[in-house]
Design a protein around this motif. Sequence first.
Motif, PDB file in Angstrom:
ATOM      1  N   GLU A   1     -35.480 -57.674  29.559  1.00 20.67           N
ATOM      2  CA  GLU A   1     -34.854 -56.475  29.013  1.00 20.67           C
ATOM      3  C   GLU A   1     -35.676 -55.911  27.854  1.00 20.67           C
ATOM      4  OE1 GLU A   1     -32.401 -53.352  29.014  1.00 20.67           O
ATOM      5  OE2 GLU A   1     -32.405 -54.991  30.478  1.00 20.67           O
ATOM      6  N   LYS A   2     -36.267 -56.784  27.054  1.00 25.57           N
ATOM      7  CA  LYS A   2     -37.118 -56.319  25.955  1.00 25.57           C
ATOM      8  C   LYS A   2     -38.350 -55.599  26.492  1.00 25.57           C
ATOM      9  CE  LYS A   2     -35.829 -59.814  22.511  1.00 25.57           C
ATOM     10  NZ  LYS A   2     -36.315 -60.972  21.707  1.00 25.57           N
ATOM     11  N   LEU A   3     -38.878 -56.100  27.608  1.00 24.97           N
ATOM     12  CA  LEU A   3     -40.066 -55.484  28.196  1.00 24.97           C
ATOM     13  C   LEU A   3     -39.776 -54.089  28.738  1.00 24.97           C
ATOM     14  CD1 LEU A   3     -41.635 -58.465  30.198  1.00 24.97           C
ATOM     15  CD2 LEU A   3     -42.367 -57.550  27.997  1.00 24.97           C
ATOM     16  N   VAL A   4     -38.539 -53.879  29.187  1.00 23.71           N
ATOM     17  CA  VAL A   4     -38.163 -52.585  29.767  1.00 23.71           C
ATOM     18  C   VAL A   4     -38.411 -51.450  28.779  1.00 23.71           C
ATOM     19  CG1 VAL A   4     -36.221 -51.209  30.615  1.00 23.71           C
ATOM     20  CG2 VAL A   4     -36.487 -53.577  31.364  1.00 23.71           C
ATOM     21  N   GLY A   5     -38.245 -51.729  27.498  1.00 21.74           N
ATOM     22  CA  GLY A   5     -38.405 -50.687  26.482  1.00 21.74           C
ATOM     23  C   GLY A   5     -39.839 -50.419  26.070  1.00 21.74           C
ATOM     24  N   THR A   6     -40.806 -51.036  26.729  1.00 17.72           N
ATOM     25  CA  THR A   6     -42.215 -50.841  26.375  1.00 17.72           C
ATOM     26  C   THR A   6     -42.648 -49.396  26.630  1.00 17.72           C
ATOM     27  OG1 THR A   6     -42.711 -53.139  26.969  1.00 17.72           O
ATOM     28  CG2 THR A   6     -44.575 -51.623  26.806  1.00 17.72           C
ATOM     29  N   ALA A   7     -43.260 -48.780  25.636  1.00 20.04           N
ATOM     30  CA  ALA A   7     -43.767 -47.412  25.797  1.00 20.04           C
ATOM     31  C   ALA A   7     -44.968 -47.423  26.736  1.00 20.04           C
ATOM     32  CB  ALA A   7     -44.172 -46.839  24.444  1.00 20.04           C
ATOM     33  N   VAL A   8     -45.080 -46.399  27.580  1.00 18.37           N
ATOM     34  CA  VAL A   8     -46.188 -46.321  28.535  1.00 18.37           C
ATOM     35  C   VAL A   8     -47.106 -45.147  28.196  1.00 18.37           C
ATOM     36  CG1 VAL A   8     -44.881 -47.413  30.385  1.00 18.37           C
ATOM     37  CG2 VAL A   8     -44.834 -44.923  30.149  1.00 18.37           C
ATOM     38  N   TYR A   9     -48.294 -45.185  28.782  1.00 20.67           N
ATOM     39  CA  TYR A   9     -49.292 -44.143  28.533  1.00 20.67           C
ATOM     40  C   TYR A   9     -48.817 -42.786  29.043  1.00 20.67           C
ATOM     41  CZ  TYR A   9     -53.327 -41.170  29.434  1.00 20.67           C
ATOM     42  OH  TYR A   9     -54.178 -40.091  29.497  1.00 20.67           O
ATOM     43  N   LYS A  10     -49.054 -41.759  28.237  1.00 22.86           N
ATOM     44  CA  LYS A  10     -48.798 -40.375  28.638  1.00 22.86           C
ATOM     45  C   LYS A  10     -50.012 -39.533  28.248  1.00 22.86           C
ATOM     46  CE  LYS A  10     -43.744 -40.607  28.228  1.00 22.86           C
ATOM     47  NZ  LYS A  10     -43.564 -40.607  29.692  1.00 22.86           N
ATOM     48  N   PRO A  11     -50.415 -38.601  29.095  1.00 24.71           N
ATOM     49  CA  PRO A  11     -51.577 -37.761  28.778  1.00 24.71           C
ATOM     50  C   PRO A  11     -51.340 -36.951  27.505  1.00 24.71           C
ATOM     51  CG  PRO A  11     -50.928 -37.516  31.080  1.00 24.71           C
ATOM     52  CD  PRO A  11     -49.837 -38.272  30.407  1.00 24.71           C
ATOM     53  N   THR A  12     -52.387 -36.779  26.723  1.00 19.57           N
ATOM     54  CA  THR A  12     -52.286 -35.981  25.502  1.00 19.57           C
ATOM     55  C   THR A  12     -52.297 -34.494  25.851  1.00 19.57           C
ATOM     56  OG1 THR A  12     -54.682 -35.874  25.221  1.00 19.57           O
ATOM     57  CG2 THR A  12     -53.534 -37.767  24.236  1.00 19.57           C
ATOM     58  N   VAL A  13     -52.011 -33.675  24.867  1.00 15.03           N
ATOM     59  CA  VAL A  13     -52.041 -32.219  25.059  1.00 15.03           C
ATOM     60  C   VAL A  13     -53.438 -31.780  25.479  1.00 15.03           C
ATOM     61  CG1 VAL A  13     -51.812 -29.989  23.906  1.00 15.03           C
ATOM     62  CG2 VAL A  13     -50.156 -31.814  23.433  1.00 15.03           C
ATOM     63  N   ALA A  14     -54.456 -32.380  24.872  1.00 20.53           N
ATOM     64  CA  ALA A  14     -55.838 -32.018  25.198  1.00 20.53           C
ATOM     65  C   ALA A  14     -56.162 -32.335  26.659  1.00 20.53           C
ATOM     66  CB  ALA A  14     -56.798 -32.762  24.278  1.00 20.53           C
ATOM     67  N   VAL A  15     -55.672 -33.467  27.140  1.00 22.12           N
ATOM     68  CA  VAL A  15     -55.912 -33.853  28.537  1.00 22.12           C
ATOM     69  C   VAL A  15     -55.206 -32.884  29.485  1.00 22.12           C
ATOM     70  CG1 VAL A  15     -55.449 -35.622  30.280  1.00 22.12           C
ATOM     71  CG2 VAL A  15     -56.315 -36.287  28.027  1.00 22.12           C
ATOM     72  N   LEU A  16     -53.978 -32.520  29.164  1.00 20.66           N
ATOM     73  CA  LEU A  16     -53.231 -31.583  30.005  1.00 20.66           C
ATOM     74  C   LEU A  16     -53.890 -30.204  30.006  1.00 20.66           C
ATOM     75  CD1 LEU A  16     -49.574 -32.583  29.035  1.00 20.66           C
ATOM     76  CD2 LEU A  16     -50.822 -33.190  31.111  1.00 20.66           C
ATOM     77  N   ASP A  17     -54.445 -29.808  28.866  1.00 20.31           N
ATOM     78  CA  ASP A  17     -55.157 -28.525  28.795  1.00 20.31           C
ATOM     79  C   ASP A  17     -56.398 -28.545  29.681  1.00 20.31           C
ATOM     80  OD1 ASP A  17     -53.345 -27.388  27.091  1.00 20.31           O
ATOM     81  OD2 ASP A  17     -54.488 -27.797  25.258  1.00 20.31           O
TER      82      ASP A  17
END
Length: 325
Positions: A179-195
Motif C-alpha cells: 500500500e505504501k508503494l502505491v503512493g509512489t510518484a511516477v515520471y511525467k513529461p515536463t512542459v518543455a518536453v510537451l512543447d
Amino acid sequence: LAEETKRTIPTPQLLLKEQIDELTSQVEELEKRIQKLTEGAWTFTFGPDFDPSALERKAGVKVHEKVRVAAKGWRLAFSSKGIPMVEPAFANAERGSDSDEIHGLAFKVNRDELRLLDAVEASSNRVKVELEAYDGRELEGFLYTAKPHLVDEAPPSARYLKAFLKAAREADLSAEYVEKLVGTAVYKPTVAVLDARKKLPKMEDLEEISCEELEDMADEDQFTHVSCLGYIVRVPKSKIFVGSHRGRDITTRALKQWRGQPLEEADELGQPPYPSLASTTTEEMQYVKNWLDHYLWAGGSDAVVGFLSEFRRQREMEAMGLFKR
C-alpha cells in the motif's frame, strides 16, 4: 654416544605414517572448504522480478528454497539510473533509518554460486544483510545495491511501478508495505518536453523513408537511426541504450513493453502492421511517446530526418476507416 643411540631412527614405516597423517589433515581441510562453498547462501531480491526460474536462467544458479522476508534498516529507493524520459530510474536498496525496511523474497543458492550472481549484477555491490523471514526465522544473506556512480534518485515510469506492484502482490508481500508503494510518484513529461512534441513537423512535410531504407541507415559512421510512431530520428550511437532499436520502428515493441508481453516473441522487427490509435489507451500511447521524447532528446536539434512510409500509409488508411487492428 650412548645418548645419541637412544634417538628414534626413522624407519620407512614411520615416514609413511607421517605422510599419511599430513595427507589426512589436508583432506579434512579441503572437505571443510567444500562444505562451506556448497552450503546455502540467501540472496535477497526486492523486485520486480520474484520468479526463481528467471533467476536460474539469467544467472545459471539453482534456487533450493524461497521465503518472504524483510530487510530492516534499508529503504527502497528508485535511484538506479535508467533511460531518460522513458525509464528514469529502477529500484535500488539504500541504507535507511532503523524504522525503514524493504520487503521481498530471499532465494537460497549454493555459496559457490554467488560469483555467478556477482557477474549478472556487475553494476552493483554485494552487501551482507540481516533478514527477518515472515515465518519467524532470522537469516543472514546478501543484497545488491547500485554502485554510487550509478545512483540518481528519480520517479520511476508508470510502467515500471505497475509491474513492481503486480509482482509484489503476486509474491504475497505485506499488504501494508504494498500500500505504501502505491503512493509512489511516477515520471511525467515536463512542459518543455510537451512543447517539443507540439513542434514536431507533420508527416506530410517529411521525406518518406521505407522500412528497408531505414534498416540500411542503422549504421552510419557515429550515428544510427530509430523510428518511433513513424518519426525517423538520427541519434549518436553513444546515446543508444537498446541496441535492437537501431534501424527499425519501435512503436509495437514499446507497446509490448508497457503491456508486459515478451519482447522477442513473434518480433515483427519494426514491420507493419503497427498498433492503431483506436486500439491503444491513453496510458499506452503516453509510454510510446516517452520513447519518442527520449530519442528527440538524444538526437538533439534537427534530429527528425523523415517519416516511415509504411507507417504513413497505415495512418492514412485509418483516417479513411479502412484499417483496424
